[in-house]
Design an enzyme around this catalytic site. Structure first.
Site, PDB file in Angstrom:
ATOM      1  N   ASP A 103     -71.104  25.559  -2.244  1.00  0.00           N
ATOM      2  CA  ASP A 103     -71.676  26.756  -1.605  1.00  0.00           C
ATOM      3  C   ASP A 103     -71.161  26.886  -0.181  1.00  0.00           C
ATOM      4  OD1 ASP A 103     -73.498  28.963  -1.213  1.00  0.00           O
ATOM      5  OD2 ASP A 103     -74.747  27.584  -0.062  1.00  0.00           O
ATOM      6  N   LYS A 153     -69.386  12.798  -0.972  1.00  0.00           N
ATOM      7  CA  LYS A 153     -69.795  12.041   0.213  1.00  0.00           C
ATOM      8  C   LYS A 153     -70.134  10.643  -0.283  1.00  0.00           C
ATOM      9  CE  LYS A 153     -70.722  11.909   4.657  1.00  0.00           C
ATOM     10  NZ  LYS A 153     -69.688  12.030   5.703  1.00  0.00           N
ATOM     11  N   TYR A 161     -79.948  21.583  -5.325  1.00  0.00           N
ATOM     12  CA  TYR A 161     -80.615  22.865  -5.575  1.00  0.00           C
ATOM     13  C   TYR A 161     -81.728  22.744  -6.613  1.00  0.00           C
ATOM     14  CZ  TYR A 161     -77.469  26.113  -3.097  1.00  0.00           C
ATOM     15  OH  TYR A 161     -76.782  26.823  -2.155  1.00  0.00           O
ATOM     16  N   ASP A 207     -66.606  16.112   4.479  1.00  0.00           N
ATOM     17  CA  ASP A 207     -66.464  16.504   5.886  1.00  0.00           C
ATOM     18  C   ASP A 207     -64.997  16.640   6.272  1.00  0.00           C
ATOM     19  OD1 ASP A 207     -66.337  13.755   5.512  1.00  0.00           O
ATOM     20  OD2 ASP A 207     -67.405  13.226   7.343  1.00  0.00           O
ATOM     21  N   ASP A 223     -67.911  29.648   1.430  1.00  0.00           N
ATOM     22  CA  ASP A 223     -68.060  30.584   2.556  1.00  0.00           C
ATOM     23  C   ASP A 223     -67.039  30.260   3.650  1.00  0.00           C
ATOM     24  OD1 ASP A 223     -70.320  31.681   1.264  1.00  0.00           O
ATOM     25  OD2 ASP A 223     -71.364  31.966   3.179  1.00  0.00           O
TER      26      ASP A 223
HETATM   27  C1  IPM Z   1     -74.216  31.905  -3.377  1.00  0.00           C
HETATM   28  C2  IPM Z   1     -75.469  32.162  -2.577  1.00  0.00           C
HETATM   29  C3  IPM Z   1     -76.676  31.615  -3.326  1.00  0.00           C
HETATM   30  C4  IPM Z   1     -76.493  30.123  -3.447  1.00  0.00           C
HETATM   31  C5  IPM Z   1     -78.039  31.953  -2.704  1.00  0.00           C
HETATM   32  C6  IPM Z   1     -78.208  33.431  -2.494  1.00  0.00           C
HETATM   33  C7  IPM Z   1     -79.176  31.387  -3.528  1.00  0.00           C
HETATM   34  O1  IPM Z   1     -75.350  31.624  -1.300  1.00  0.00           O
HETATM   35  O2  IPM Z   1     -74.156  32.313  -4.532  1.00  0.00           O
HETATM   36  O3  IPM Z   1     -73.280  31.305  -2.830  1.00  0.00           O
HETATM   37  O4  IPM Z   1     -76.837  29.358  -2.521  1.00  0.00           O
HETATM   38  O5  IPM Z   1     -76.005  29.665  -4.489  1.00  0.00           O
HETATM   39 MG    MG Z   2     -73.419  30.944  -0.839  1.00  0.00          MG
END
Ligand code: IPM
Ligand code: MG
Length: 360
Positions: free
Chosen positions: A244, A188, A141, A220, A248
Site C-alpha cells: 500500500d 522486514k 490489515y 526500508d 503510492d
Molecule cells: C488502497 C487504499 C485502501 C487500502 C484504503 C482506502 C482502505 O489506500 O487501495 O491503496 O489501504 O488498501
Molecule cells: Mg493505498
C-alpha cells in the site's frame, strides 16, 4: 462476447472517474462487437448515508452476479470521525475479503510524454516498468486487533500463514515469467517474525521458478532504491501494508497518483478494478480529476476478467497516444489554465481509441 460489469463509483471523485472509464468500455464494446451491461451499486460513505452500511447486502449480491467490478474510491471528511463505528474503508476491505481477492496488481509505468513533469529526473525514468504485486487480504490489515480496550492502548497484528504467502508469491512469479523474469520481494525480515516467514516462503516458492531471478530487499532500503534506480525493478512483491505504502510512493514515477490502476484478483477470473488513488475530496465535484487510473483499471478488467487482451492493449495505447498528443488533466499540467477536464481528457482518449481497428 457478453459481460456483466458492476460499477461502484463510491465517494468524492469516484463517480467522475468512473463515468470516464465506462464511456471507454462502451466504446470498446461498440468497436469490437461486444455487449457489456452495467449495473451501479453503492459502496463507502454514500452507502453509509443511504443504508447505514459501507457495503450493503444489495451491493454484494450485485457483485456476486457480475463478471467484474469497476470501483471508484471511498472515503471523505464527513465520514472520518475516528470514533465512528462504521467507516467507508471497511466497505472496500470487506469487498476484497468476501471475494478472497488476495492478489493486487499495480502496474507502474513512466510515460515518456510526462518525463518533464514528474518530480524525478527524466534519465531515472527511462524504461521504468514495474508491476507491484501486493498481498491484499491478510497481514496487518486483517490480523487480530484491539481497538477500544481501556482507551490507553490499541493494537493490530501482522499475521501471515505460509499458505497466504505462497499463493500471492505464485502470482508474482508467474507474472515475472511473462515479463523480464525478476522478482524483488520486500520484507522486514531483520525485525519481524511474520516477515521471516514471508522470506522463507517466497524463497521456497521461488524454487519452482528457476527461470525467475529472486532477490529479497528490506522494505526500508527498497523505498530508497525504488526512487534511486526504479528501472532495475520488474515485479515487486510485498505484503499488504508495505505494498500500500510503496505503490503510492512510486506513483511519482508515473507523474501523478491519478495515473495508477489496479486489479484485485482471487483464484478465478472475477476481479475488482480500481485506481489506487483515493476520493480526493478537495477536488471532488469540479470535473477535473484525472481519469487515467480508472481507465487503465478498465483495461486491466478487459484483460484479466474478460480475457480481451487486444482490447486492453488498445485502451492502454489510446491513453498513451492522448498523453503524447499533449492531453493533460490539472494534476499533470504545470499551469492549470491549459488543463483538460475529466470529460475532455476522456474525449481525447476516445478519439485515439477510434483509430485502432478492433473488429475482424
Ligand atoms: C488502497 C487504499 C485502501 C487500502 C484504503 C482506502 C482502505 O489506500 O487501495 O491503496 O489501504 O488498501
Ligand atoms: Mg493505498
Amino acid at each position: 462476447m457478453q459481460a456483466k460489469i458492476v460499477t461502484l463509483p463510491g465517494d468524492g471523485v469516484g463517480p467522475e472517474v468512473i463515468a470516464g472509464a465506462v464511456r471507454v468500455l462502451q466504446a470498446v464494446a461498440q468497436q469490437a462487437g461486444h455487449t457489456f451491461s452495467f449495473e451501479e451499486a453503492l459502496i463507502g460513505g454514500c452507502a453509509i448515508d443511504a443504508a447505514g452500511d459501507p457495503l450493503p447486502d444489495e451491493t454484494l449480491r450485485a457483485c456476486e452476479g457480475a463478471d467484474a467490478v469497476l470501483l471508484g474510491a471511498v472515503g471523505g471528511p464527513q465520514w472520518s470521525d475516528p470514533t465512528a463505528p462504521v467507516r467507508p474503508e471497511q466497505g472496500l476491505l470487506r469487498l476484497r475479503q468476501h471475494f478472497d481477492l488476495f492478489a493486487n496488481l499495480r502496474p507502474v509505468k513512466a510515460y515518456p510524454a510526462l518525463a518533464g513533469f514528474a518530480p524525478l529526473r527524466a534519465d531515472l525514468l527511462a524504461d521504468v516498468d514495474i508491476l507491484v504485486v501486493r498481498e491484499l487480504t491478510s497481514g496487518i490489515y486483517f490480523g487480530p486487533r484491539q481497538e477500544q480496550g481501556d482507551g490507553d492502548s490499541a493494537w493490530d497484528t501482522m499475521l501471515y500463514t505460509v499458505e497466504q504467502v505462497r499463493r500471492v508469491a505464485h502470482v508474482a512469479f508467474r507474472a515475472a515469467r511473462e515479463r523480464r523474469g525478476q522478482v524483488a520481494s520486500l520484507d522486514k525480515a531483520n525485525v519481524l517474525a511474520s516477515m521471516r516467514l514471508w522470506r522463507r516462503t517466497v524463497t521456497d516458492v521461488g524454487r519452482e521458478y528457476p527461470d525467475v531471478a529472486l532477490e529479497h530487499v528490506l522494505v526500508d532500503a527498497a523505498a530508497m532504491h525504488l526512487l534511486r534506480n526504479p528501472a532495475r525493478f520488474d515485479v515487486v512483491l510485498a505484503g499488504n501494508m508495505f505494498g500500500d505504502i510503496l505503490s503510492d510512493e512510486i506513483s511519482v514515477l508515473a507523474g501523478s497518483l491519478g495515473m495508477l490502476p489496479s486489479a484485485s484478483l482471487g483464484n478465478g477470473t472475477f476481479g475488482v478494478y480500481e485506481p489506487i488513488h483515493g476520493s480526493a475530496p478537495d477536488i471532488a465535484g469540479q470535473g477535473i480529476a484525472n481519469p487515467v487510473g480508472t481507465i487503465l483499471s478498465a483495461a486491466l478488467l478487459l484483460r484479466h476478467s474478460l480475457g480481451l487482451d487486444a482490447e486492453a492493449r488498445a485502451v492502454e495505447r489510446a491513453v498513451e497516444a492522448a498523453l503524447d498528443a499533449g492531453a493533460r488533466t490539472a494534476d499533470l499540467a504545470p499551469d492549470r489554465g491549459s488543463a483538460l477536464s475529466t470529460a475532455a481528457f476522456t474525449d481525447a482518449v476516445l478519439s485515439h481509441l477510434e483509430q485502432v481497428p478492433l473488429r475482424g
